[in-house]
Scaffold this motif. Structure first.
Motif, PDB file in Angstrom:
ATOM      1  N   MET A   1     -15.590 -18.656   5.721  1.00  0.00           N
ATOM      2  CA  MET A   1     -14.624 -18.788   4.642  1.00  0.00           C
ATOM      3  C   MET A   1     -15.374 -18.612   3.330  1.00  0.00           C
ATOM      4  N   TYR A   2     -14.938 -17.631   2.523  1.00  0.00           N
ATOM      5  CA  TYR A   2     -15.561 -17.407   1.219  1.00  0.00           C
ATOM      6  C   TYR A   2     -14.580 -17.797   0.120  1.00  0.00           C
ATOM      7  N   TYR A   3     -15.087 -18.487  -0.879  1.00  0.00           N
ATOM      8  CA  TYR A   3     -14.268 -18.922  -2.018  1.00  0.00           C
ATOM      9  C   TYR A   3     -14.697 -18.102  -3.234  1.00  0.00           C
ATOM     10  N   VAL A   4     -13.740 -17.418  -3.854  1.00  0.00           N
ATOM     11  CA  VAL A   4     -14.042 -16.531  -4.979  1.00  0.00           C
ATOM     12  C   VAL A   4     -13.346 -17.036  -6.235  1.00  0.00           C
ATOM     13  N   ASN A   5     -13.705 -16.459  -7.386  1.00  0.00           N
ATOM     14  CA  ASN A   5     -13.264 -17.018  -8.661  1.00  0.00           C
ATOM     15  C   ASN A   5     -12.032 -16.345  -9.268  1.00  0.00           C
ATOM     16  N   ASP A   6     -11.208 -15.739  -8.448  1.00  0.00           N
ATOM     17  CA  ASP A   6      -9.860 -15.335  -8.847  1.00  0.00           C
ATOM     18  C   ASP A   6      -9.000 -15.445  -7.609  1.00  0.00           C
ATOM     19  N   GLY A   7      -7.728 -15.798  -7.799  1.00  0.00           N
ATOM     20  CA  GLY A   7      -6.888 -16.035  -6.637  1.00  0.00           C
ATOM     21  C   GLY A   7      -5.430 -15.762  -6.902  1.00  0.00           C
ATOM     22  N   VAL A   8      -4.560 -16.320  -6.050  1.00  0.00           N
ATOM     23  CA  VAL A   8      -3.134 -15.985  -6.119  1.00  0.00           C
ATOM     24  C   VAL A   8      -2.448 -16.612  -7.334  1.00  0.00           C
ATOM     25  N   TYR A   9      -3.067 -17.583  -7.964  1.00  0.00           N
ATOM     26  CA  TYR A   9      -2.530 -18.102  -9.226  1.00  0.00           C
ATOM     27  C   TYR A   9      -3.039 -17.290 -10.419  1.00  0.00           C
ATOM     28  N   GLY A  10      -3.995 -16.398 -10.150  1.00  0.00           N
ATOM     29  CA  GLY A  10      -4.535 -15.523 -11.179  1.00  0.00           C
ATOM     30  C   GLY A  10      -4.152 -14.085 -10.889  1.00  0.00           C
ATOM     31  N   SER A  11      -5.153 -13.197 -10.850  1.00  0.00           N
ATOM     32  CA  SER A  11      -4.883 -11.772 -10.697  1.00  0.00           C
ATOM     33  C   SER A  11      -4.283 -11.418  -9.347  1.00  0.00           C
ATOM     34  N   PHE A  12      -4.523 -12.223  -8.332  1.00  0.00           N
ATOM     35  CA  PHE A  12      -3.978 -11.939  -7.005  1.00  0.00           C
ATOM     36  C   PHE A  12      -2.560 -12.479  -6.825  1.00  0.00           C
ATOM     37  N   ASN A  13      -1.897 -12.834  -7.908  1.00  0.00           N
ATOM     38  CA  ASN A  13      -0.493 -13.243  -7.789  1.00  0.00           C
ATOM     39  C   ASN A  13       0.347 -12.117  -7.208  1.00  0.00           C
ATOM     40  N   CYS A  14      -0.168 -10.883  -7.246  1.00  0.00           N
ATOM     41  CA  CYS A  14       0.558  -9.752  -6.652  1.00  0.00           C
ATOM     42  C   CYS A  14       0.801  -9.956  -5.158  1.00  0.00           C
ATOM     43  N   ILE A  15      -0.036 -10.778  -4.521  1.00  0.00           N
ATOM     44  CA  ILE A  15       0.157 -11.066  -3.098  1.00  0.00           C
ATOM     45  C   ILE A  15       1.423 -11.880  -2.894  1.00  0.00           C
ATOM     46  N   MET A  16       1.625 -12.863  -3.754  1.00  0.00           N
ATOM     47  CA  MET A  16       2.774 -13.748  -3.625  1.00  0.00           C
ATOM     48  C   MET A  16       4.061 -13.100  -4.124  1.00  0.00           C
ATOM     49  N   PHE A  17       3.984 -12.447  -5.291  1.00  0.00           N
ATOM     50  CA  PHE A  17       5.196 -11.982  -5.966  1.00  0.00           C
ATOM     51  C   PHE A  17       5.488 -10.500  -5.767  1.00  0.00           C
ATOM     52  N   ASP A  18       4.465  -9.711  -5.416  1.00  0.00           N
ATOM     53  CA  ASP A  18       4.655  -8.266  -5.290  1.00  0.00           C
ATOM     54  C   ASP A  18       4.386  -7.771  -3.874  1.00  0.00           C
ATOM     55  N   HIS A  19       4.190  -8.713  -2.944  1.00  0.00           N
ATOM     56  CA  HIS A  19       4.050  -8.399  -1.522  1.00  0.00           C
ATOM     57  C   HIS A  19       2.890  -7.445  -1.235  1.00  0.00           C
ATOM     58  N   GLN A  20       1.830  -7.546  -2.044  1.00  0.00           N
ATOM     59  CA  GLN A  20       0.707  -6.641  -1.872  1.00  0.00           C
ATOM     60  C   GLN A  20      -0.272  -7.161  -0.821  1.00  0.00           C
ATOM     61  N   ILE A  21      -0.913  -6.211  -0.129  1.00  0.00           N
ATOM     62  CA  ILE A  21      -2.042  -6.503   0.753  1.00  0.00           C
ATOM     63  C   ILE A  21      -3.276  -5.944   0.079  1.00  0.00           C
ATOM     64  N   VAL A  22      -4.316  -6.757  -0.061  1.00  0.00           N
ATOM     65  CA  VAL A  22      -5.518  -6.337  -0.775  1.00  0.00           C
ATOM     66  C   VAL A  22      -6.671  -6.179   0.206  1.00  0.00           C
ATOM     67  N   TYR A  23      -7.607  -5.301  -0.146  1.00  0.00           N
ATOM     68  CA  TYR A  23      -8.676  -4.918   0.769  1.00  0.00           C
ATOM     69  C   TYR A  23     -10.039  -5.090   0.093  1.00  0.00           C
ATOM     70  N   PRO A  24     -10.902  -5.968   0.629  1.00  0.00           N
ATOM     71  CA  PRO A  24     -12.204  -6.203  -0.003  1.00  0.00           C
ATOM     72  C   PRO A  24     -13.217  -5.110   0.328  1.00  0.00           C
ATOM     73  N   GLU A  25     -14.028  -4.764  -0.675  1.00  0.00           N
ATOM     74  CA  GLU A  25     -15.196  -3.922  -0.493  1.00  0.00           C
ATOM     75  C   GLU A  25     -16.395  -4.706  -1.014  1.00  0.00           C
ATOM     76  N   ILE A  26     -17.555  -4.473  -0.442  1.00  0.00           N
ATOM     77  CA  ILE A  26     -18.741  -5.257  -0.791  1.00  0.00           C
ATOM     78  C   ILE A  26     -19.486  -4.586  -1.937  1.00  0.00           C
ATOM     79  N   LEU A  27     -19.715  -5.361  -2.982  1.00  0.00           N
ATOM     80  CA  LEU A  27     -20.545  -4.884  -4.094  1.00  0.00           C
ATOM     81  C   LEU A  27     -22.004  -5.270  -3.896  1.00  0.00           C
TER      82      LEU A  27
END
Length: 442
Positions: free
Chosen positions: A330-356
């Motif tokens: 389990m990784y905890y990152v510094n942006d989430g569904v209450y921030g920029s990833f609100n698109c998951i909750m409200f816009d039904h988006q699926i997001v895909y991680p890439e490794i930097l």
């Protein structure tokens, strides 16, 4: 080019590729690492990502935005839909850099509130380039729009007609009709759009009130998954045009709304397929010789693909499983569904991680970072708040990562930062800009 000259340019023809006006764009840029003098540096996305993530004191999540992609999307639009003038739905991303670029190309703007109208007008853009595309407007917002010279606006019910008669008697009104948006990720006809059974009576009421109805609008839903969705909607619009003609109206505007996919959409329908079907239906139902002004309200089409979001792994937990000897993480990152990833909750988006970065080493340019699911461990990614709903990726496969490593999510410009909150005290993500065309031509 002066500010006043910038915003009266006509639409660029497909054979005239648009140019980036750095004097205009750079005034919005504050990142000294990215800006040299009054222009953007000659950077590609990887160079900007490396530049920011390698700073020892940088931990906050951030966006990178390619201004060239904004131009590319416009070029694709005028190539595939030459009859339709886009009016960017700024609700999807009110970034002044994006708006400035689209304004310089001659687009219009879809505004749905007093604040959105104010933003466009305060940038020096003419009110004639705005459609107030909200069928149910607060009276104070409607009065404000009229006072600022915005007169093109939508309606879809009888009460709105009476409100407009009182507060905006000289408006150019556009009747929004309902559509079959069952194939869309976000359905709008459950809330807006006059049923087809009411359109004739609405036009009769508008006629009796002396309201100047000039056309029809519709929206097939945000994130449309059916390349034929516009066909039925355009047929409905044709029916209303015929009703209006029988009542003595002279309709000259057709607004086909939004629903167009991003160029980086994974799966689903392609913009070129949707455009081909729209063109065929327009030629049949609204042929060019009729002289109908056709506009649209694309949001995510222009805003999504130019922006990518980098997040930092701030915490990590190994989870033992009774079913496997290998741990999951389990990784905890510094942006989430209450921030920029609100698109998951409200816009039904699926997001895909890439490794930097992996264990502190920048690996984004390696092949494995682009498709990390080929090897690794069962992984979930969580946002920074204390809420258990704050899950960014419920399950994926990644190699083991470490505290301080960075992940990238592309196609993150639409309905992300604009709808983010500061819940739990976490700030919004900053934006760094670059120009991929500069890099290729340098």
């Amino acid at each position: 080019m002066t500010k006043s000259e910038l915003f009266v340019l006509p639409m660029v023809k497909p054979d005239l590729p648009p140019k980036c006006n750095y004097d205009t764009v750079s005034k919005f840029l504050t990142q000294k690492e990215i800006v040299c003098g009054e222009t953007l540096t000659k950077s590609n996305m990887s160079e900007v990502l490396r530049l920011v993530t390698e700073q020892s004191d940088v931990e906050d999540s951030f966006f990178v935005a390619d201004v060239r992609e904004m131009f590319n999307q416009y070029e694709a639009w005028v190539s595939h839909l030459p009859r339709i003038k886009p009016h960017f739905a700024i609700k999807s991303n009110p970034d002044p850099v994006l708006i400035s670029i689209l304004a310089s190309l001659g687009t219009g703007f879809d505004c749905a509130s007093k604040a959105e109208i104010t933003q466009i007008l305060d940038m020096g853009i003419s009110p004639s380039r705005i459609i107030y595309a909200h069928p149910c407007k607060p009276s104070s917002h409607l009065s404000y729009a009229v006072s600022r010279g915005v007169d093109l606006m939508t309606f879809d019910n009888f009460d709105e007609l009476h409100k407009m008669k009182k507060l905006a008697p000289n408006a150019r009104a556009v009747l929004r009709i309902s559509t079959d948006d069952s194939a869309a990720l976000c359905r709008f006809s459950v809330k807006f759009g006059a049923p087809m059974g009411s359109t004739y009576d609405l036009l009769c009421t508008a006629k009796s009130l002396g309201i100047n109805v000039v056309g029809v609008s519709f929206h097939v839903g945000s994130g449309c998954q059916d390349d034929c969705a516009f066909d039925d909607a355009l047929q409905r619009a044709r029916t209303v045009f015929d009703q209006a003609e029988s009542l003595g109206f002279n309709f000259n505007l057709l607004d086909i709304g939004g629903g167009f996919p991003s160029s980086k959409e994974r799966g689903g329908v392609k913009f070129s397929a949707i455009a081909a079907n729209i063109n065929a239906s327009l030629d049949r139902l609204f042929p060019p010789h009729l002289g109908i002004n056709i506009i649209s309200e694309p949001g995510r089409y222009f805003s999504s693909s130019a922006y990518s979001l980098a997040v930092n792994i701030t915490s990590k937990r190994a989870v033992e499983s009774e079913e496997s000897s290998e741990p999951s993480f389990m990784y905890y990152v510094n942006d989430g569904v209450y921030g920029s990833f609100n698109c998951i909750m409200f816009d039904h988006q699926i997001v895909y991680p890439e490794i930097l970065t992996n264990n502190g080493e920048y690996v984004y340019d390696s092949a494995s970072s682009k498709d990390p699911s080929q090897t690794g461990y069962k992984t979930s990614i969580w946002g920074p708040t204390c809420d258990s709903l704050d899950c960014v990726v419920p399950q994926t496969t990644l190699p083991e990562l470490y505290l301080g490593d960075w992940l990238l999510f592309q196609n993150m410009g639409a309905y992300t930062k604009c709808a983010a909150s500061k819940f739990n005290g976490f700030d919004l993500s900053a934006v760094y800009y670059y120009d991929s065309q500069q890099s290729r031509s340098s």
